[in-house]
Design a protein around this motif. Sequence first.
Motif, short mmCIF file in Angstrom:
data_model
loop_
_atom_site.label_atom_id
_atom_site.label_comp_id
_atom_site.label_asym_id
_atom_site.label_seq_id
_atom_site.Cartn_x
_atom_site.Cartn_y
_atom_site.Cartn_z
N PRO A 22 50.35 -99.55 73.67
CA PRO A 22 51.73 -99.88 73.35
C PRO A 22 51.67 -99.87 71.67
CG PRO A 22 50.73 -101.70 74.64
CD PRO A 22 49.69 -100.71 74.55
N ASP A 23 52.66 -99.52 71.17
CA ASP A 23 52.69 -99.23 69.53
C ASP A 23 52.46 -100.66 68.88
OD1 ASP A 23 53.63 -96.66 70.02
OD2 ASP A 23 55.64 -97.03 69.62
N ASP A 24 53.00 -101.74 69.46
CA ASP A 24 52.63 -102.93 68.63
C ASP A 24 51.26 -103.40 68.81
OD1 ASP A 24 52.52 -103.64 71.28
OD2 ASP A 24 54.24 -105.69 71.41
N MET A 25 50.41 -102.63 69.43
CA MET A 25 49.06 -103.08 69.48
C MET A 25 48.29 -102.37 68.30
SD MET A 25 46.20 -102.48 72.83
CE MET A 25 46.91 -104.03 73.78
N VAL A 26 48.68 -100.96 68.42
CA VAL A 26 48.07 -100.01 67.46
C VAL A 26 48.86 -100.02 66.02
CG1 VAL A 26 46.99 -98.70 69.11
CG2 VAL A 26 49.06 -98.14 68.34
N ASP A 27 49.92 -100.23 65.93
CA ASP A 27 50.43 -100.26 64.51
C ASP A 27 50.03 -101.10 63.58
OD1 ASP A 27 52.29 -98.06 65.55
OD2 ASP A 27 54.00 -99.51 65.77
N GLY A 28 49.45 -102.09 63.94
CA GLY A 28 48.96 -103.19 63.11
C GLY A 28 47.65 -102.96 62.59
N LEU A 29 47.00 -102.01 63.31
CA LEU A 29 45.48 -101.66 62.86
C LEU A 29 45.42 -101.23 61.35
CD1 LEU A 29 44.28 -99.95 66.09
CD2 LEU A 29 43.92 -102.31 65.14
N ASP A 30 44.79 -101.90 60.55
CA ASP A 30 44.71 -101.63 59.13
C ASP A 30 43.36 -101.21 58.73
OD1 ASP A 30 45.37 -101.09 56.44
OD2 ASP A 30 44.84 -103.28 56.26
N ASN A 31 43.01 -100.12 57.94
CA ASN A 31 41.59 -99.76 57.72
C ASN A 31 40.37 -99.78 58.84
OD1 ASN A 31 40.21 -98.87 55.59
ND2 ASN A 31 39.42 -100.97 54.82
N VAL A 32 41.13 -99.27 60.01
CA VAL A 32 39.97 -99.36 61.26
C VAL A 32 39.94 -97.87 61.69
CG1 VAL A 32 39.92 -100.04 63.54
CG2 VAL A 32 40.88 -101.43 61.74
N VAL A 33 38.80 -97.43 61.86
CA VAL A 33 38.68 -96.07 62.33
C VAL A 33 38.00 -96.45 63.66
CG1 VAL A 33 38.30 -94.84 60.27
CG2 VAL A 33 36.32 -95.75 61.50
N PHE A 34 37.98 -95.24 64.61
CA PHE A 34 37.41 -95.04 65.86
C PHE A 34 36.40 -94.17 66.01
CE2 PHE A 34 41.61 -97.05 66.49
CZ PHE A 34 41.43 -97.91 67.42
N VAL A 35 35.28 -94.30 66.54
CA VAL A 35 34.17 -93.85 66.46
C VAL A 35 33.77 -93.63 68.13
CG1 VAL A 35 31.75 -93.56 65.58
CG2 VAL A 35 33.70 -94.39 64.19
N VAL A 36 33.25 -92.46 68.11
CA VAL A 36 32.39 -92.48 69.52
C VAL A 36 30.89 -92.02 69.38
CG1 VAL A 36 32.24 -90.95 71.68
CG2 VAL A 36 34.41 -91.27 70.93
N GLU A 37 30.18 -93.00 69.93
CA GLU A 37 28.63 -92.64 69.80
C GLU A 37 28.11 -92.67 71.34
OE1 GLU A 37 26.90 -95.90 67.23
OE2 GLU A 37 28.14 -95.01 65.59
#
Length: 117
Positions: A22-37
Amino acid sequence: MTLEIGIEAFEALVVEELDLLPDDMVDGLDNVVFVVEDRPEDGSLDLFGLYDGWALTERDRYGVGELPDRIIVYREPHLAACETEEELRDELHTTLVHEIAHFYGIDDERLHELGWA
């Protein structure tokens, strides 16, 4: 049976699952990166993801120019736990929601109450 999915295909699935949140879950993410390891540092297959950073509720300690927080998704534990791509997608969804919740300051106990841990 363990799923065999390369790193690029796995990353693409993570992006697809992120796009479905949902947009309201991800729109608030500030200065966050997603990484796969591939695996956590200890090499275990028990951990699916990790939030590495300051929760939004603790950002008063956050300075200007901070490195981005990281949400790490571990590929091999997911593949070891899932037999089908559908199971993998479900597990990725749960992992992403779980780690994003940590960004918002929701702890594991509350996530259990909500059915997300």
